[in-house]
Design a protein around this motif. Structure first.
Motif, PDB file in Angstrom:
ATOM      1  N   ASP A  17       0.901  -1.540   0.131  1.00  0.00           N
ATOM      2  CA  ASP A  17       0.415  -0.130   0.062  1.00  0.00           C
ATOM      3  C   ASP A  17       0.774   1.599  -0.110  1.00  0.00           C
ATOM      4  O   ASP A  17       1.417   1.132   0.334  1.00  0.00           O
ATOM      5  CB  ASP A  17      -0.768  -0.254   1.262  1.00  0.00           C
ATOM      6  N   GLY A  18       0.626   2.541  -0.563  1.00  0.00           N
ATOM      7  CA  GLY A  18       0.858   3.608  -0.598  1.00  0.00           C
ATOM      8  C   GLY A  18      -0.326   4.761  -0.926  1.00  0.00           C
ATOM      9  O   GLY A  18      -1.244   5.063  -0.486  1.00  0.00           O
ATOM     10  N   ASN A  19       0.796   5.519  -2.167  1.00  0.00           N
ATOM     11  CA  ASN A  19      -0.493   6.813  -2.789  1.00  0.00           C
ATOM     12  C   ASN A  19      -0.732   5.974  -3.803  1.00  0.00           C
ATOM     13  O   ASN A  19      -0.866   4.912  -4.102  1.00  0.00           O
ATOM     14  CB  ASN A  19      -0.196   7.915  -2.450  1.00  0.00           C
ATOM     15  N   VAL A  20      -1.837   6.676  -4.158  1.00  0.00           N
ATOM     16  CA  VAL A  20      -2.097   6.538  -5.787  1.00  0.00           C
ATOM     17  C   VAL A  20      -1.181   5.632  -6.497  1.00  0.00           C
ATOM     18  O   VAL A  20      -1.357   4.922  -7.513  1.00  0.00           O
ATOM     19  CB  VAL A  20      -3.085   7.119  -6.574  1.00  0.00           C
ATOM     20  N   ILE A  21      -0.001   6.375  -7.096  1.00  0.00           N
ATOM     21  CA  ILE A  21       1.129   5.899  -7.869  1.00  0.00           C
ATOM     22  C   ILE A  21       1.513   4.403  -7.431  1.00  0.00           C
ATOM     23  O   ILE A  21       1.990   3.900  -8.116  1.00  0.00           O
ATOM     24  CB  ILE A  21       1.627   7.128  -8.396  1.00  0.00           C
ATOM     25  N   THR A  22       2.396   4.915  -5.767  1.00  0.00           N
ATOM     26  CA  THR A  22       3.244   3.679  -6.232  1.00  0.00           C
ATOM     27  C   THR A  22       2.096   2.111  -5.089  1.00  0.00           C
ATOM     28  O   THR A  22       3.185   1.425  -5.630  1.00  0.00           O
ATOM     29  CB  THR A  22       3.783   3.927  -4.819  1.00  0.00           C
ATOM     30  N   THR A  23       0.990   2.158  -5.019  1.00  0.00           N
ATOM     31  CA  THR A  23       0.329   1.016  -4.985  1.00  0.00           C
ATOM     32  C   THR A  23       0.423  -0.389  -5.500  1.00  0.00           C
ATOM     33  O   THR A  23       0.293  -0.139  -7.396  1.00  0.00           O
ATOM     34  CB  THR A  23      -1.217   0.819  -4.391  1.00  0.00           C
ATOM     35  N   SER A  24       0.755  -1.520  -5.692  1.00  0.00           N
ATOM     36  CA  SER A  24       1.298  -1.878  -6.615  1.00  0.00           C
ATOM     37  C   SER A  24       1.031  -3.609  -5.580  1.00  0.00           C
ATOM     38  O   SER A  24       0.720  -3.813  -4.341  1.00  0.00           O
ATOM     39  CB  SER A  24       3.080  -2.626  -6.815  1.00  0.00           C
ATOM     40  N   THR A  25       1.050  -4.837  -6.490  1.00  0.00           N
ATOM     41  CA  THR A  25       0.881  -5.882  -6.626  1.00  0.00           C
ATOM     42  C   THR A  25       1.978  -6.502  -6.724  1.00  0.00           C
ATOM     43  O   THR A  25       1.998  -6.948  -7.588  1.00  0.00           O
ATOM     44  CB  THR A  25      -0.723  -6.318  -6.402  1.00  0.00           C
ATOM     45  N   LEU A  26       2.098  -7.852  -6.089  1.00  0.00           N
ATOM     46  CA  LEU A  26       3.182  -8.345  -6.135  1.00  0.00           C
ATOM     47  C   LEU A  26       2.559  -9.941  -5.815  1.00  0.00           C
ATOM     48  O   LEU A  26       2.291 -10.280  -4.818  1.00  0.00           O
ATOM     49  CB  LEU A  26       4.185  -8.141  -5.159  1.00  0.00           C
ATOM     50  N   TYR A  27       3.187 -10.875  -7.061  1.00  0.00           N
ATOM     51  CA  TYR A  27       3.207 -11.834  -6.596  1.00  0.00           C
ATOM     52  C   TYR A  27       3.845 -12.735  -7.512  1.00  0.00           C
ATOM     53  O   TYR A  27       5.049 -12.666  -8.011  1.00  0.00           O
ATOM     54  CB  TYR A  27       1.376 -11.554  -7.200  1.00  0.00           C
ATOM     55  N   GLU A  28       3.790 -13.889  -6.893  1.00  0.00           N
ATOM     56  CA  GLU A  28       4.935 -14.980  -7.501  1.00  0.00           C
ATOM     57  C   GLU A  28       4.942 -16.715  -7.510  1.00  0.00           C
ATOM     58  O   GLU A  28       3.129 -17.465  -7.099  1.00  0.00           O
ATOM     59  CB  GLU A  28       6.204 -15.129  -6.587  1.00  0.00           C
ATOM     60  N   THR A  60      -1.836   1.690 -12.456  1.00  0.00           N
ATOM     61  CA  THR A  60      -2.050   1.890 -13.929  1.00  0.00           C
ATOM     62  C   THR A  60      -2.176   0.331 -14.711  1.00  0.00           C
ATOM     63  O   THR A  60      -3.193   0.502 -15.670  1.00  0.00           O
ATOM     64  CB  THR A  60      -1.583   2.226 -14.525  1.00  0.00           C
ATOM     65  N   GLY A  61      -2.450  -0.970 -14.111  1.00  0.00           N
ATOM     66  CA  GLY A  61      -2.402  -2.298 -14.875  1.00  0.00           C
ATOM     67  C   GLY A  61      -0.980  -2.598 -15.323  1.00  0.00           C
ATOM     68  O   GLY A  61      -1.433  -3.449 -16.142  1.00  0.00           O
TER      69      GLY A  61
END
Length: 223
Positions: free
Chosen positions: A35-46, A57-58
């Protein structure tokens, strides 16, 4: 054995085998959200082969693991077990289809068909065990790191790939058990189909022996 039960068992094994092939390349074995702001929010998966990230942004970015020997031991073992699971499922599918009563292979030798079916069931059980061990071991390491307060890295949660693997292992084990019981049922039917029949030898009665002895005595009496 009821042919309907046999067909259902083979169908369960086939579905479990397909689901192993779906779970192995699935990217979501473990997933985490940063979690972060709208720009830095990302999902990590392995998964077993690569690590990926997607931002808000997808955009997806994936990189394969650079070295096999540099990986953790449980990842290497999970890879081997999943590949072995696919191989075992292939052998089990071929053997069970060959041993089905509706299959022309093997002719009318139902004893041989029952043994081939039992071999297919054993392969399906091995497939299910390999899959269950692989995904359960992988999930154990995820939960161990997640609940460890001293773990410094990113904490992941269980992804959909592991659930597919658990369903696959369950179906394969159920199919193997049904096919093994099918073999036992066929063996019992074969034993009951051939009752004991005594040998048809010549039976000599006591009366016939006495008549022969009397006739011999009479002939000797007049000599």
């Amino acid at each position: 054995m009821d042919p309907i039960v046999e067909v259902v068992a083979v169908l369960l094994g086939f579905i479990g085998w397909i689901m192993v092939g779906v779970a192995l390349p699935n990217r979501y074995w473990k997933i985490s959200t940063v979690d972060g702001n709208v720009i830095t929010t990302s999902t990590l998966y392995e998964n077993l082969w690569m690590s990926c990230a997607t931002d808000s942004t997808g955009v997806h970015n994936c990189r394969e693991f650079p070295s096999l020997l540099a990986l953790s031991g449980y990842i290497q073992a999970s890879r081997a077990l999943m590949i072995a699971s696919i191989v075992m499922g292939t052998f089990g599918l071929v053997a069970s289809l060959t041993g089905m009563q509706c299959c022309k292979a093997g002719g009318d030798n139902y004893v041989l068909k029952g043994r081939i079916t039992a071999v297919g069931g054993a392969f399906f059980i091995l497939q299910g065990l390999c899959t269950m061990i692989s995904v359960s071991w992988y999930a154990f390491n995820i939960t161990q790191d997640f609940f460890n307060p001293l773990f410094p890295g990113t904490k992941y949660e269980i992804g959909e790939g592991l659930y597919i693997g658990w369903c696959s292992g369950t179906l394969a084990i159920c199919a193997g058990v049904c096919l093994m019981f099918a073999c036992n049922s066929n063996s019992d039917d074969d034993k009951s189909a051939y009752p004991y029949q005594p040998s048809r030898g010549t039976v000599y009665s006591g009366a016939a022996s006495r008549r022969d002895a009397a006739s011999t005595y009479d002939k000797n009496a007049y000599v």
